[in-house]
Scaffold this active site. Structure first.
Site, short mmCIF file in Angstrom:
data_model
loop_
_atom_site.label_atom_id
_atom_site.label_comp_id
_atom_site.label_asym_id
_atom_site.label_seq_id
_atom_site.Cartn_x
_atom_site.Cartn_y
_atom_site.Cartn_z
N HIS A 42 2.42 -6.99 55.57
CA HIS A 42 1.45 -6.38 54.66
C HIS A 42 0.03 -6.45 55.22
O HIS A 42 -0.94 -6.21 54.51
CB HIS A 42 1.52 -7.06 53.29
CG HIS A 42 2.78 -6.76 52.57
ND1 HIS A 42 3.99 -7.32 52.91
CD2 HIS A 42 3.05 -5.91 51.54
CE1 HIS A 42 4.94 -6.86 52.11
NE2 HIS A 42 4.39 -6.00 51.29
N ASP B 72 5.44 -15.84 46.40
CA ASP B 72 5.01 -14.45 46.58
C ASP B 72 6.26 -13.67 46.91
O ASP B 72 6.74 -13.70 48.03
CB ASP B 72 3.98 -14.37 47.71
CG ASP B 72 3.52 -12.94 48.00
OD1 ASP B 72 4.01 -12.00 47.34
OD2 ASP B 72 2.67 -12.76 48.90
N GLU C 256 4.16 -23.25 54.14
CA GLU C 256 4.22 -22.86 55.55
C GLU C 256 2.98 -22.09 55.99
O GLU C 256 2.67 -22.02 57.18
CB GLU C 256 5.48 -22.03 55.82
CG GLU C 256 5.46 -20.60 55.28
CD GLU C 256 5.92 -20.50 53.83
OE1 GLU C 256 6.19 -19.38 53.38
OE2 GLU C 256 6.02 -21.55 53.16
#
Length: 332
Positions: free
Chosen positions: A44, A172, A306
């Site tokens: 994205h 997400d 992460e």
């Protein structure tokens, strides 16, 4: 290949200015695309940029548009994005939700007539960095079959929930097993998906990203559960924004634009003191990460943790960009 953050931002900025985007707008938009990529969300960020420019060139995105507030009801506001640049508008809407939460404890902004916001996690993270719980989601064009169908009639409708823990904990996720952006990332890398991500042309589950990209039979996460969640998220966003549903975006627009989005911020510190908040969050995280591992070589993961390591690695060693994607950007 590897590039620095400044090289990447400069490439985005050059392309935006070549489209006569105002300097300040181009700088802020290029910054957001580069930050998304630097955070490791290539799908994205850099990978999505050529598609963003295509929509800009087609007139789907109106770069000088100014979002307008339509309705104000205390902690809830309704806005019209006027089809402005998606990531800049989304950042502004989460900022507004945070302002409302500072006054009321919770703030909700419902946005209509919006464009793709790129990395939705950016806006949840934005809230969590300031000590707020951030929740947001968007609808989309129909790109996923509802459970039991093979024709696309629902959106992947990504949902973000971010918690102000240390480090930030954030989910997400699209309502599909993989976003189309992640299908592309795996295809470009020549990888199969780690688990089934959709159906092949014969209706059999498959891990081949290219097959799913082509036939659009992407798999809802949790099968019927992801399908159902996609539908209700679309309904809520449509009603609260008085905007377009997945059905309307798909049937009435030539591409994915004019979508509906929700931004929620909650000021946790109005409900619990900081020390207690931190202790409770740490106990939750410790309880989870000290569970016996199924595989000694695979760590137990908490969602979003992460990104801190990915960001550090990219800042230290440079940002890895697929050669074919970089060539596309250079040609724009």
């Amino acid at each position: 290949m590897k590039v620095t953050f400044e090289e990447l931002k400069g490439a985005f900025y050059r392309v935006l200015r070549s489209r006569n985007i105002a300097e300040d707008t181009a700088d802020k938009c290029a910054e957001m695309f580069a930050r998304t990529t630097e955070s490791g969300v290539y799908s994205h960020g850099v990978n999505r940029f050529p598609r963003f420019i295509q929509q800009l060139d087609n007139g789907d995105i109106i770069p000088d548009a100014k979002p307008q507030r339509v309705t104000s009801l205390g902690a809830i506001e309704q806005w019209d994005a006027q089809r402005a640049i998606g990531n800049l508008t989304a950042k502004k809407m989460m900022d507004r939700a945070i302002e409302l939460a500072s006054d009321h404890g919770i703030g909700l902004v419902a946005l209509r007539n919006a464009n793709h916001w790129m990395r939705g996690g950016s806006y949840g993270w934005q809230a969590a960095e300031k000590g707020y719980i951030g929740i947001c989601w968007t609808n989309s064009i129909a790109v996923m079959p509802p459970w039991g169908a093979k024709e696309c009639r629902i959106g992947t409708n990504p949902l973000i929930v971010a918690i102000p823990s240390t480090p930030i904990t954030m989910v997400d996720m699209s309502m599909s097993m993989f976003s189309y952006g992640m299908l592309e990332v795996n295809r470009l890398a020549g990888r199969e998906l780690p688990v089934d991500g959709g159906f092949d042309d014969n209706g059999q589950l498959t891990k081949e990203p290219g097959v799913i990209e082509k036939n659009r039979r992407i798999l809802p996460m949790g099968y019927w559960k992801g399908s159902g969640l996609s539908i209700v998220l679309d309904m809520i966003a449509t009603l609260l924004s008085n905007g377009s549903s997945v059905a309307e975006v798909t049937q009435e627009n030539s591409d994915e634009y004019g979508v509906s989005q929700i931004f929620i911020a909650i000021e946790v510190d109005k409900l619990i003191d900081g020390a207690t908040r931190d202790a409770k969050l740490q106990r939750i995280m410790d309880f989870i990460t000290t569970a016996e591992r199924a595989d000694d070589n695979v760590a137990i993961r908490l969602p979003g943790h992460e990104f801190t390591k990915l960001l550090d690695d990219n800042r230290r060693h440079g940002i890895t960009i697929d050669d074919s994607v970089w060539a596309k950007i250079q040609a724009l």
